[in-house]
Design a protein around this motif. Structure first.
Motif, PDB file in Angstrom:
ATOM      1  N   VAL A 178      -5.577   0.466  -8.140  1.00  0.00           N
ATOM      2  CA  VAL A 178      -4.782  -0.727  -6.509  1.00  0.00           C
ATOM      3  C   VAL A 178      -5.236   0.672  -5.376  1.00  0.00           C
ATOM      4  N   SER A 179      -5.064   1.959  -5.003  1.00  0.00           N
ATOM      5  CA  SER A 179      -5.517   2.283  -4.585  1.00  0.00           C
ATOM      6  C   SER A 179      -6.499   2.440  -4.225  1.00  0.00           C
ATOM      7  N   THR A 187       3.271   4.350   4.369  1.00  0.00           N
ATOM      8  CA  THR A 187       1.760   3.946   4.733  1.00  0.00           C
ATOM      9  C   THR A 187       1.605   2.934   6.554  1.00  0.00           C
ATOM     10  N   ALA A 188       0.496   3.146   7.274  1.00  0.00           N
ATOM     11  CA  ALA A 188       0.912   2.884   8.224  1.00  0.00           C
ATOM     12  C   ALA A 188       1.515   2.440   9.175  1.00  0.00           C
ATOM     13  N   ALA A 218       0.903  -1.013  -0.009  1.00  0.00           N
ATOM     14  CA  ALA A 218       0.109  -0.451   0.350  1.00  0.00           C
ATOM     15  C   ALA A 218       0.582   1.456   0.044  1.00  0.00           C
ATOM     16  N   THR A 219       1.837   1.080   0.074  1.00  0.00           N
ATOM     17  CA  THR A 219       2.785   2.723  -0.351  1.00  0.00           C
ATOM     18  C   THR A 219       3.186   2.746  -1.938  1.00  0.00           C
ATOM     19  N   VAL A 220       3.781   3.797  -1.888  1.00  0.00           N
ATOM     20  CA  VAL A 220       3.497   4.546  -3.605  1.00  0.00           C
ATOM     21  C   VAL A 220       4.622   3.563  -4.659  1.00  0.00           C
ATOM     22  N   ASP A 221       3.796   3.533  -5.641  1.00  0.00           N
ATOM     23  CA  ASP A 221       5.215   2.608  -6.608  1.00  0.00           C
ATOM     24  C   ASP A 221       5.591   3.753  -7.138  1.00  0.00           C
TER      25      ASP A 221
END
Length: 382
Positions: free
Chosen positions: A345-346, A137-138, A114-117
Motif C-alpha cells: 500500500v505504501s 501522515t501529512a 496513508a497512516t500506519v495500519d
C-alpha cells in the motif's frame, strides 16, 4: 518554501507565513543578549507549546529527527532492538532508529488515510520489538486508540511522529497528547515554522529530563547555570548531543504558535476549496479526514489512478509555475535500509500520490487556478 526560485505569479508548493510580528520577536532577543540555545525564549516557548499539546513537558530542539532520536534514547533503545515504524514517511523517522543502533521494521499503511495500519503493526511484533513509531501522515493523526491498546498489551512503547501535525486532533485530543511521547517539526514547509526546529513533548518528567540533558551535550543548560553566584564546573557523565534550539528560533515559534489557529483555519479553507472544485475529477482521489480526527493539512496530496501518468501531470503543472511534488517516501524501498519486507500500500502511494500547493498564504484565486490546472493535467495524462 517553494521547489526553487519563485517566478512572479507562481503558486509554490509551500510558503511560510512570517511577518512583522516574528521580526519584532527576533529583535527582542537581539536586545536581550541571549541568542544561543535553551535560553529564556526557549523556556517560554516550551511551556506554551506543552500547554497547546495538552502535555506536561516540551523540550525544544533543532529538528524533529533530533526529537525522535532523543525519545528513543530516553527509552533505552540500542543495538539488537527492533522498532516498528510507519512506512509511508520521510526517512528521517527510520533514520532515528538507525542512530541508536537498533533496526527499523516498516509497517504498511491504510490506503484511505496513508497512516500506519494497526493490523500491519500487530503482525510485525516479535521478541526483539521494543516500540512503535506511528506517523501523522501529512498532519493527519494515526489510529491511536488501536495502537495504544496494541502497544500496551505487548509491553512496548509508542511514539507519535507528529512532525506535520501541529493543530491536528484525534478523538478530541490535540496532536502531541496521542502517545506517551511525541516529536514535532518546525521546518519551513510545516504549518508553523522558524525555518528549522522541533520539539519533544511528553507527560513523563523523567523522559523530558533525559531528553533535555542529552540535547545539551549531556549537561545542564548554560542558561540555568548563568545566574549562579558560585562557579559551577559541569561534569560529563554520559555522551550528549548539540540538539538545542536557538532562542532566535524559539522567539519566532512563540509568535507562530499564537498564530496557529488562524494559519490552520486558512489551510482548512484551502482544503475545502480543493474538495469542492476537484470532487468530480476522474482519475484523482482526494485526501479525506475520518470523522474522529482533524488534520493540520500540512500537505494536500491527491492519489492518481494507475492509468494517469504522474510525471506528465507534474510537468504540466510546473510549466504553469504551479508547484508540486510526490507525496512522501515508501521507506522500505530506500537503499539505506537494505532489503525489507514489502509494504504494497505504501509503495503504491509513493508511486501515485502528487502533492499540490497547500499553505496559508494561498488566495481563493490561487486555489481555483491550481484546481483547474490539475483537472486539465489529469485529463491530458491518461
Amino acid at each position: 518554501m517553494a521547489d526553487g526560485p519563485e517566478a512572479p505569479g507562481a503558486v509554490p508548493l509551500g510558503r511560510p507565513s512570517l511577518g512583522d510580528a516574528e521580526l519584532a520577536a527576533v529583535a527582542e532577543v537581539f536586545r536581550s543578549g541571549w541568542v544561543a540555545g535553551a535560553g529564556p525564549a526557549c523556556r517560554a516557548f516550551e511551556e506554551e507549546f506543552a500547554a497547546a499539546c495538552g502535555a506536561g513537558h516540551a523540550v525544544a530542539v533543532a529538528n524533529c529527527t533530533a526529537a525522535l532520536h532523543l525519545a528513543l534514547l530516553a527509552y533505552g533503545v540500542g543495538p539488537g532492538d527492533e522498532v516498528i515504524v510507519a512506512d509511508y514517511t520521510f526517512p528521517a523517522t527510520g533514520h532515528a532508529v538507525l542512530f541508536t543502533g537498533a533496526t527499523p521494521v516498516f509497517a504498511d499503511v491504510r490506503a484511505d488515510t496513508a497512516t500506519v495500519d494497526p493490523a500491519a503493526v500487530a503482525a510485525l511484533v516479535g521478541p526483539r520489538t521494543v516500540g512503535v513509531i506511528a506517523v501523522d501522515t501529512a498532519g493527519l493523526p494515526a489510529d491511536y486508540a488501536e495502537l495504544g491498546e496494541l502497544t500496551e498489551r505487548h509491553g512496548v512503547f509508542l511514539v507519535e511522529d507528529a512532525a506535520c501535525a501541529a493543530g491536528a486532533t484525534y478523538q478530541g485530543r490535540p496532536a502531541g497528547s496521542l502517545a506517551p511521547v511525541a516529536a514535532f517539526s518546525f521546518h519551513g514547509r510545516k504549518g508553523i515554522t522558524c525555518g528549522e526546529g522541533g520539539a519533544l513533548v511528553t507527560d513523563d518528567a523523567a523522559i523530558a529530563d533525559k531528553a533535555r540533558k542529552l540535547a545539551a551535550f549531556g549537561l545542564e543548560s548554560a542558561w540555568t547555570r548563568a545566574g549562579r553566584t558560585e562557579l559551577p564546573v559541569p561534569v560529563f557523565d554520559e555522551p550528549g548531543y548539540n540538539y538545542k534550539l536557538s532562542d532566535l528560533a524559539a522567539a519566532i515559534m512563540r509568535v507562530q504558535l499564537a498564530r496557529l489557529p488562524e494559519l490552520l483555519a486558512r489551510r482548512r479553507e484551502v482544503a475545502a476549496g480543493y474538495a469542492a472544485l476537484l470532487a468530480d475529477v476522474d482519475g484523482a482521489a482526494l485526501p479525506r479526514e475520518p470523522a474522529d480526527r482533524t488534520g493540520s493539512w500540512q500537505s494536500y496530496a491527491v492519489t492518481l489512478a494507475p492509468g494517469v501518468d504522474r510525471a506528465r501531470v507534474a510537468t504540466l503543472l510546473r510549466e504553469q509555475d504551479i508547484g508540486c511534488n510526490f507525496g512522501t517516501y515508501a521507506s522500505h524501498l530506500q537503499p539505506v535500509y537494505g532489503p525489507r519486507e514489502a509494504c504494497p500500500v505504501s509503495a503504491g502511494l509513493f508511486h501515485r500520490q502528487l502533492a499540490v500547493p497547500m499553505h496559508a498564504e494561498m488566495s481563493d484565486t490561487d486555489v481555483e487556478r491550481v484546481a483547474e490546472a490539475l483537472r486539465k493535467a489529469v485529463e491530458n495524462s491518461r
